[in-house]
Motif scaffolding. Structure first.
Motif, PDB file in Angstrom:
ATOM      1  N   ILE A  31     -45.364  15.251 -40.003  1.00 49.61           N
ATOM      2  CA  ILE A  31     -44.636  14.119 -40.589  1.00 49.61           C
ATOM      3  C   ILE A  31     -45.084  12.813 -39.931  1.00 49.61           C
ATOM      4  O   ILE A  31     -45.372  11.824 -40.610  1.00 49.61           O
ATOM      5  CB  ILE A  31     -43.112  14.306 -40.438  1.00 49.61           C
ATOM      6  N   LEU A  32     -45.148  12.813 -38.612  1.00 53.22           N
ATOM      7  CA  LEU A  32     -45.557  11.607 -37.889  1.00 53.22           C
ATOM      8  C   LEU A  32     -47.004  11.229 -38.212  1.00 53.22           C
ATOM      9  O   LEU A  32     -47.337  10.043 -38.346  1.00 53.22           O
ATOM     10  CB  LEU A  32     -45.375  11.789 -36.382  1.00 53.22           C
ATOM     11  N   GLN A  33     -47.873  12.226 -38.324  1.00 57.69           N
ATOM     12  CA  GLN A  33     -49.281  11.984 -38.658  1.00 57.69           C
ATOM     13  C   GLN A  33     -49.404  11.364 -40.057  1.00 57.69           C
ATOM     14  O   GLN A  33     -50.129  10.389 -40.250  1.00 57.69           O
ATOM     15  CB  GLN A  33     -50.071  13.303 -38.585  1.00 57.69           C
ATOM     16  N   THR A  34     -48.681  11.941 -41.038  1.00 55.06           N
ATOM     17  CA  THR A  34     -48.715  11.425 -42.406  1.00 55.06           C
ATOM     18  C   THR A  34     -48.182   9.993 -42.460  1.00 55.06           C
ATOM     19  O   THR A  34     -48.774   9.124 -43.114  1.00 55.06           O
ATOM     20  CB  THR A  34     -47.873  12.333 -43.342  1.00 55.06           C
ATOM     21  N   CYS A  35     -47.080   9.757 -41.777  1.00 55.31           N
ATOM     22  CA  CYS A  35     -46.499   8.410 -41.732  1.00 55.31           C
ATOM     23  C   CYS A  35     -47.490   7.422 -41.117  1.00 55.31           C
ATOM     24  O   CYS A  35     -47.709   6.330 -41.645  1.00 55.31           O
ATOM     25  CB  CYS A  35     -45.199   8.437 -40.935  1.00 55.31           C
TER      26      CYS A  35
END
Length: 182
Positions: A31-35
């Motif tokens: 999630i953090l990577q995509t964001c």
């Protein structure tokens, strides 16, 4: 965007610590990577827009100066060639008045000019005009952003021009009491 990214990471880390299951960590990282990737792309787009506006600004100002000179050339007396001139225009409550001074071969001349227009707007002088300026905008959090501002309805309160093509202009927006000077 930075604020959102920081708050999202803080919230996700807090949730992971509360649940305390190691299988959730890869999901959180994804999630953090995509964001981060999506916000990075958006930052690049905004930076490209900013650079485009910033790089075009000198040309925009030059075009505005040329348009002003083209309009003013009707008012300026051009019969004396090789003369150094200074032209000044100011707005009073009832009229637009101005002065023109010139020098040629030791001879100096001075004209007092009066224009029939009661008010002189940027639109009357140049037509439609928009210039970039800083503004605060945003949905989640207000951030500084460059936005094109329409100056067509602004009143010209002062204008000065000389032979070296130096132009000083003061504009005023009566609606919001905003002034712009250059």
């Amino acid at each position: 965007m930075n604020y959102f990214e920081e708050k999202l990471e803080t919230l996700l880390r807090k949730l992971v610590n509360e649940v305390d299951i190691e299988d959730i960590i890869p999901c959180t990282n994804a999630i953090l990577q995509t964001c981060s990737e999506n916000l990075g792309k958006r930052r690049e787009i905004l930076k490209a827009e900013y650079t485009k506006i910033e790089d075009g600004t000198p040309e925009d100002y030059k075009k505005v100066e040329e348009d002003i000179l083209e309009v003013l050339s009707r008012f300026l007396i051009t019969g004396v060639y090789g003369a150094e001139k200074r032209f000044e225009l100011s707005i009073n409550t009832n009229s637009i008045s101005g002065e023109m001074e010139g020098w040629v071969s030791g001879l100096q001349y001075h004209y007092t000019l009066t224009f029939t227009e009661e008010t002189l707007t940027v639109e009357k002088l140049l037509g439609s005009l928009s210039l970039p300026g800083w503004t605060r905008a945003g949905i989640l959090r207000k951030e500084e952003k460059i936005k094109m501002q329409n100056l067509s309805e602004f009143l010209v309160t002062f204008l000065e021009y000389d032979t070296q093509k130096n132009i000083r202009i003061a504009l005023e927006n009566k609606k919001s009491k905003q002034e712009i000077q250059n």
